[in-house]
Design a protein around this motif. Structure first.
Motif, PDB file in Angstrom:
ATOM      1  N   ARG A  93       0.817  -1.206   0.000  1.00 28.49           N
ATOM      2  CA  ARG A  93       0.000   0.000   0.000  1.00 28.49           C
ATOM      3  C   ARG A  93       0.860   1.269   0.000  1.00 28.49           C
ATOM      4  NH1 ARG A  93      -3.351  -0.181   5.497  1.00 28.49           N
ATOM      5  NH2 ARG A  93      -3.398  -2.405   4.994  1.00 28.49           N
ATOM      6  N   TYR A  94       2.008   1.186   0.718  1.00 27.54           N
ATOM      7  CA  TYR A  94       2.869   2.365   0.825  1.00 27.54           C
ATOM      8  C   TYR A  94       3.631   2.606  -0.474  1.00 27.54           C
ATOM      9  CZ  TYR A  94       1.599   1.611   5.631  1.00 27.54           C
ATOM     10  OH  TYR A  94       0.860   1.432   6.774  1.00 27.54           O
ATOM     11  N   GLN A  95       3.956   1.527  -1.177  1.00 29.71           N
ATOM     12  CA  GLN A  95       4.575   1.672  -2.496  1.00 29.71           C
ATOM     13  C   GLN A  95       3.590   2.299  -3.485  1.00 29.71           C
ATOM     14  OE1 GLN A  95       7.832   0.937  -3.381  1.00 29.71           O
ATOM     15  NE2 GLN A  95       7.276   1.960  -5.310  1.00 29.71           N
ATOM     16  N   ALA A  96       2.303   1.868  -3.418  1.00 24.81           N
ATOM     17  CA  ALA A  96       1.276   2.420  -4.311  1.00 24.81           C
ATOM     18  C   ALA A  96       1.041   3.898  -4.014  1.00 24.81           C
ATOM     19  CB  ALA A  96      -0.015   1.626  -4.158  1.00 24.81           C
ATOM     20  N   ARG A  97       1.000   4.254  -2.729  1.00 23.64           N
ATOM     21  CA  ARG A  97       0.798   5.653  -2.370  1.00 23.64           C
ATOM     22  C   ARG A  97       1.969   6.523  -2.815  1.00 23.64           C
ATOM     23  NH1 ARG A  97      -1.475   5.029   3.855  1.00 23.64           N
ATOM     24  NH2 ARG A  97      -3.482   4.042   3.301  1.00 23.64           N
ATOM     25  N   LYS A  98       3.152   5.975  -2.742  1.00 23.33           N
ATOM     26  CA  LYS A  98       4.318   6.737  -3.180  1.00 23.33           C
ATOM     27  C   LYS A  98       4.255   6.983  -4.681  1.00 23.33           C
ATOM     28  CE  LYS A  98       9.360   6.715  -3.370  1.00 23.33           C
ATOM     29  NZ  LYS A  98      10.609   5.987  -3.052  1.00 23.33           N
ATOM     30  N   GLU A  99       3.878   5.980  -5.447  1.00 23.87           N
ATOM     31  CA  GLU A  99       3.787   6.144  -6.895  1.00 23.87           C
ATOM     32  C   GLU A  99       2.692   7.148  -7.258  1.00 23.87           C
ATOM     33  OE1 GLU A  99       3.182   2.215  -8.312  1.00 23.87           O
ATOM     34  OE2 GLU A  99       5.244   1.561  -7.925  1.00 23.87           O
TER      35      GLU A  99
END
Length: 368
Positions: A93-99
């Motif tokens: 989820r944190y990777q998706a939010r960063k992108e």
């Protein structure tokens, strides 16, 4: 009448003979005692205090983001290195939010550049007085709004990057990790979920709590430069062995505890061999930095009765009981402050069998 008188003489003579022999045996019989000389030596005294070993640096590893534990990369109780990956919280989820935040920054940058170019064109027109002031003012406001939107997008990208970074927990320093408080698949919450505790192994601390009356002495020792070289602070472990490396004062607390009348002092010990662990009980030995010239007798020579102390001195094979004023213990000896002179001989074995004025046969006990 003559016969009776003669018989009395015959009876009395043997009795007199027996009494005479017994008296001679008593006079010849002497108790054998062991003696030792009163010593005069320069010695350094020491005091002991209960102590507990503590980690000088210890950190609770807690989750800073919410999520499920998807990776545990340590063996409980093992030594870890600074920067080593310890735990992984689901980063998806944190990777998706960063992108997503990175895309928003890209859009905001494009919008800002477009508005900036328009504003620069309006600035040239305004300089030639070829544009209405209202149009210029609106362009300036639009530029500032675009700049704020770009800054907000960059802040969101930074926050999502931090969250993604916090999803991976790394060792903050070299040390030993404890028992894991979570397992694979455990749900953790930021600031609440304790994952583990890591403590630095070397150096190791030791806390003790001397009474207020010793404070001045320890303040002096805190500035004593040769504490390590002179082995002022030593630890005796619970198995009776002495820790081979001396310590030095690391922290002297700012105040005396009003409830206990003690002050907390923390020492630092080299622990490169990893023999010390946090929480161990020990006895702290604090040696005096100055030597005292004292008189010593073996503790076995001291006799106590009704709170008074005395020894049996032997002079010319005759016992003399002498009252003494005693001081501190030193190993197997007792300090004599008053009552004896160096070189006098005191009974150390057999003093229960003798009294003041008895004649004795002495056996010398050499000082080891």
């Amino acid at each position: 009448m003559k016969l009776k008188r003669y018989i009395h003489i015959i009876i009395l003579l043997p009795a007199l003979s027996v009494f005479s022999c017994g008296q001679e045996e008593k006079e010849e019989q002497k108790e054998k005692v062991t003696v030792a000389e009163v010593l005069e030596k320069e010695i350094s005294f020491s005091r002991t205090f209960p102590a507990t070993t503590v980690a000088l640096e210890e950190v609770e590893l807690r989750a800073d983001v919410v999520g499920y534990v998807t990776g545990i990369f340590i063996k409980e109780g093992q030594q870890v290195r600074k920067g080593q990956l310890l735990y992984q919280i689901d980063p998806t989820r944190y990777q998706a939010r960063k992108e997503q935040a990175a895309a928003a920054v890209s859009i905001a940058e494009g919008n800002f550049e477009r508005i900036k170019k328009d504003f620069e064109r309006y600035e040239r027109l305004k300089a030639e007085d070829a544009i209405a002031s209202q149009i210029y003012d609106n362009a300036l406001i639009e530029l500032r709004n675009a700049e704020q939107e770009l800054n907000a997008a960059k802040s969101e990208l930074e926050n999502t990057s931090i969250d993604l970074q916090y999803a991976s927990i790394y060792a903050p320093f070299d040390g030993t990790i404890g028992f894991s408080m979570v397992r694979m698949g455990s749900l953790v919450n930021p600031g609440e979920s304790l994952l583990n505790i890591i403590s630095r192994d070397n150096p190791m601390g030791a806390d003790f709590f001397p009474e207020e009356r010793y404070l001045t002495k320890f303040q002096e020792l805190a500035n004593y430069e040769d504490a390590l070289a002179d082995s002022i602070f030593l630890l005796r472990l619970t198995d009776g062995t002495e820790y081979p490396k001396p310590g030095e004062i690391e922290i002297l607390d700012r105040a005396v505890n009003r409830n206990t009348g003690t002050v907390q002092i923390r020492l630092k010990f080299d622990n490169s061999d990893k023999k010390l662990r946090p929480g161990m009980s020990a006895t702290l030995i604090v040696k005096d930095t100055q030597k005292d010239n004292v008189r010593l007798v073996p503790q076995s020579a001291i006799k106590e009765q009704m709170g008074e102390f005395s020894v049996f001195v032997v002079e010319n094979d005759e016992v003399k009981q002498v009252k003494v004023k005693t001081g501190r213990n030193f190993q197997d000896y007792r300090v004599i402050e008053e009552g004896l002179e160096p070189g006098q001989k005191v009974i150390v074995k057999g003093l229960q069998k003798v009294q003041d004025g008895d004649k004795v046969e002495i056996i010398e006990e050499k000082d080891s």
